[in-house]
Motif scaffolding. Structure first.
Motif, PDB file in Angstrom:
ATOM      1  N   SER A 157      48.772  40.613  54.523  1.00 27.54           N
ATOM      2  CA  SER A 157      47.336  40.814  54.677  1.00 27.54           C
ATOM      3  C   SER A 157      47.033  42.286  54.926  1.00 27.54           C
ATOM      4  N   MET A 158      46.045  42.794  54.222  1.00 23.43           N
ATOM      5  CA  MET A 158      45.629  44.172  54.450  1.00 23.43           C
ATOM      6  C   MET A 158      45.002  44.305  55.838  1.00 23.43           C
ATOM      7  N   ALA A 159      44.581  43.194  56.431  1.00 27.76           N
ATOM      8  CA  ALA A 159      44.051  43.216  57.800  1.00 27.76           C
ATOM      9  C   ALA A 159      45.121  43.674  58.794  1.00 27.76           C
ATOM     10  N   ASP A 160      46.391  43.518  58.426  1.00 25.38           N
ATOM     11  CA  ASP A 160      47.480  44.011  59.278  1.00 25.38           C
ATOM     12  C   ASP A 160      47.431  45.527  59.439  1.00 25.38           C
ATOM     13  N   PHE A 161      46.679  46.197  58.551  1.00 27.86           N
ATOM     14  CA  PHE A 161      46.618  47.651  58.560  1.00 27.86           C
ATOM     15  C   PHE A 161      45.334  48.197  59.197  1.00 27.86           C
ATOM     16  N   LYS A 162      44.573  47.335  59.867  1.00 26.11           N
ATOM     17  CA  LYS A 162      43.351  47.819  60.529  1.00 26.11           C
ATOM     18  C   LYS A 162      43.708  48.958  61.473  1.00 26.11           C
ATOM     19  N   GLY A 163      42.921  50.025  61.410  1.00 25.09           N
ATOM     20  CA  GLY A 163      43.154  51.184  62.256  1.00 25.09           C
ATOM     21  C   GLY A 163      44.191  52.144  61.715  1.00 25.09           C
ATOM     22  N   LYS A 164      44.711  51.871  60.518  1.00 24.76           N
ATOM     23  CA  LYS A 164      45.727  52.748  59.926  1.00 24.76           C
ATOM     24  C   LYS A 164      45.201  53.353  58.631  1.00 24.76           C
ATOM     25  N   VAL A 165      45.829  54.442  58.219  1.00 21.99           N
ATOM     26  CA  VAL A 165      45.565  55.049  56.919  1.00 21.99           C
ATOM     27  C   VAL A 165      46.589  54.455  55.960  1.00 21.99           C
ATOM     28  N   VAL A 166      46.126  54.030  54.782  1.00 20.55           N
ATOM     29  CA  VAL A 166      46.999  53.337  53.842  1.00 20.55           C
ATOM     30  C   VAL A 166      46.936  54.002  52.465  1.00 20.55           C
ATOM     31  N   ASP A 205      41.005  54.739  54.451  1.00 23.41           N
ATOM     32  CA  ASP A 205      40.926  55.311  55.798  1.00 23.41           C
ATOM     33  C   ASP A 205      41.114  54.234  56.875  1.00 23.41           C
ATOM     34  N   ARG A 206      41.041  54.643  58.120  1.00 26.76           N
ATOM     35  CA  ARG A 206      41.308  53.744  59.254  1.00 26.76           C
ATOM     36  C   ARG A 206      40.260  52.646  59.417  1.00 26.76           C
ATOM     37  N   GLU A 207      39.135  52.753  58.712  1.00 27.61           N
ATOM     38  CA  GLU A 207      38.090  51.734  58.775  1.00 27.61           C
ATOM     39  C   GLU A 207      38.122  50.814  57.557  1.00 27.61           C
ATOM     40  N   GLY A 208      39.084  51.021  56.656  1.00 27.60           N
ATOM     41  CA  GLY A 208      39.201  50.169  55.474  1.00 27.60           C
ATOM     42  C   GLY A 208      38.406  50.635  54.273  1.00 27.60           C
ATOM     43  N   ASN A 209      37.920  51.867  54.308  1.00 31.85           N
ATOM     44  CA  ASN A 209      37.169  52.431  53.179  1.00 31.85           C
ATOM     45  C   ASN A 209      38.121  53.101  52.196  1.00 31.85           C
ATOM     46  N   VAL A 210      37.912  52.845  50.913  1.00 30.38           N
ATOM     47  CA  VAL A 210      38.695  53.517  49.878  1.00 30.38           C
ATOM     48  C   VAL A 210      38.081  54.895  49.705  1.00 30.38           C
ATOM     49  N   PHE A 229      38.491  45.616  51.923  1.00 29.06           N
ATOM     50  CA  PHE A 229      39.930  45.861  51.859  1.00 29.06           C
ATOM     51  C   PHE A 229      40.698  44.924  52.791  1.00 29.06           C
ATOM     52  N   TYR A 230      40.195  44.730  54.005  1.00 27.61           N
ATOM     53  CA  TYR A 230      40.915  43.919  54.988  1.00 27.61           C
ATOM     54  C   TYR A 230      40.897  42.424  54.677  1.00 27.61           C
ATOM     55  N   ASP A 231      40.118  42.008  53.692  1.00 27.31           N
ATOM     56  CA  ASP A 231      40.076  40.604  53.285  1.00 27.31           C
ATOM     57  C   ASP A 231      41.140  40.267  52.247  1.00 27.31           C
ATOM     58  N   LEU A 232      41.833  41.273  51.761  1.00 28.82           N
ATOM     59  CA  LEU A 232      42.770  41.092  50.658  1.00 28.82           C
ATOM     60  C   LEU A 232      44.205  40.906  51.135  1.00 28.82           C
ATOM     61  N   THR A 233      45.000  40.336  50.248  1.00 27.89           N
ATOM     62  CA  THR A 233      46.436  40.177  50.495  1.00 27.89           C
ATOM     63  C   THR A 233      47.191  40.612  49.252  1.00 27.89           C
ATOM     64  N   VAL A 234      48.492  40.814  49.416  1.00 26.33           N
ATOM     65  CA  VAL A 234      49.372  41.112  48.287  1.00 26.33           C
ATOM     66  C   VAL A 234      50.684  40.382  48.538  1.00 26.33           C
ATOM     67  N   GLU A 260      44.175  40.818  42.926  1.00 26.17           N
ATOM     68  CA  GLU A 260      42.868  41.088  43.533  1.00 26.17           C
ATOM     69  C   GLU A 260      42.811  42.448  44.227  1.00 26.17           C
ATOM     70  N   LEU A 261      43.914  42.857  44.834  1.00 27.34           N
ATOM     71  CA  LEU A 261      43.941  44.146  45.526  1.00 27.34           C
ATOM     72  C   LEU A 261      43.538  45.271  44.578  1.00 27.34           C
ATOM     73  N   PHE A 262      44.112  45.296  43.378  1.00 25.88           N
ATOM     74  CA  PHE A 262      43.788  46.373  42.441  1.00 25.88           C
ATOM     75  C   PHE A 262      42.418  46.196  41.809  1.00 25.88           C
ATOM     76  N   LYS A 263      41.970  44.977  41.626  1.00 28.58           N
ATOM     77  CA  LYS A 263      40.594  44.769  41.140  1.00 28.58           C
ATOM     78  C   LYS A 263      39.617  45.396  42.132  1.00 28.58           C
ATOM     79  N   TYR A 264      39.865  45.148  43.417  1.00 29.26           N
ATOM     80  CA  TYR A 264      38.987  45.699  44.446  1.00 29.26           C
ATOM     81  C   TYR A 264      39.058  47.228  44.467  1.00 29.26           C
ATOM     82  N   LEU A 265      40.258  47.779  44.490  1.00 31.27           N
ATOM     83  CA  LEU A 265      40.409  49.235  44.561  1.00 31.27           C
ATOM     84  C   LEU A 265      39.699  49.915  43.400  1.00 31.27           C
ATOM     85  N   LYS A 266      39.852  49.371  42.208  1.00 32.71           N
ATOM     86  CA  LYS A 266      39.200  49.953  41.031  1.00 32.71           C
ATOM     87  C   LYS A 266      37.683  49.857  41.123  1.00 32.71           C
ATOM     88  N   SER A 267      37.181  48.799  41.769  1.00 35.34           N
ATOM     89  CA  SER A 267      35.723  48.658  41.925  1.00 35.34           C
ATOM     90  C   SER A 267      35.170  49.690  42.909  1.00 35.34           C
TER      91      SER A 267
END
Length: 180
Positions: free
Chosen positions: A17-26, A154-159, A3-8, A104-111
């Motif tokens: 960058s989704m890396a901007d959200f490290k440590g946060k719930v998204v 979650d805060r660790e980047g897990n869907v 998740f943290y490797d992706l951008t939108v 790519e963000l949604f491709k990843y989320l769906k995977s």
């Protein structure tokens, strides 16, 4: 890739960058301004206001792939959401969430979290009936089925969860609360 490797793409053309959200719930959600589920903006904003100070973020990706229910420009979409729902979370550039042009963000989320059903009730039955006409195999693929599909990270980047538009928003809120 995680998740943290992706951008939108943001409405100004810059990449978020989704890396901007490290440590946060998204919550990542594909939205529409002319959909029967558009009132979910109210609930999403309430969750955002309740938990933002504790590290909750929303990534709103408007999408026009479902019955053309988001026909406006990025500016028009933003104005609509501010006027009708007083949204404070940022909206991204309108994008596709399915097919070859899906971001790519949604491709990843769906995977990470496939379709698990619409649940029970009149809205679930209506969605199932409608989708059978569009995609007879809709139950067996991870594609986004309609506007306002929500992914919780979650805060660790897990869907950790995927909520279809028919999901009770109270359950979405409870999921977010459990991660705070």
């Amino acid at each position: 890739m995680g998740f943290y490797d992706l951008t939108v793409e943001q409405t100004n053309g810059e990449q978020l960058s989704m890396a901007d959200f490290k440590g946060k719930v998204v919550m990542v959600v594909n939205t529409a301004t002319g959909c029967g589920f558009t009132p979910h903006y109210k609930d999403i904003e309430e969750i955002y206001e309740k938990y933002h100070a504790q590290g909750f973020e929303v990534v709103d990706v408007p999408c026009n792939q479902f019955a053309g229910q988001t026909p406006g420009t990025d500016d028009e979409i933003h104005e609509f959401c501010q006027l009708h729902y007083n949204t404070q979370f940022p909206q991204m550039k309108k994008a596709d969430v399915n097919g070859e042009t899906a971001i790519e963000l949604f491709k990843y989320l769906k995977s990470q979290k496939g379709f698990e059903g619409f649940g029970k009730g009149p809205a679930a039955l209506a969605m199932s009936a409608m989708l059978k006409k569009i995609d007879k195999d809709y139950k067996n693929n991870p594609e986004i089925k309609w506007n306002f599909t929500k992914f919780i990270i979650d805060r660790e980047g897990n869907v950790v969860a995927r909520f279809e538009p028919t999901a009770n928003m109270k359950k979405v809120s409870e999921c977010v609360a459990s991660l705070m």
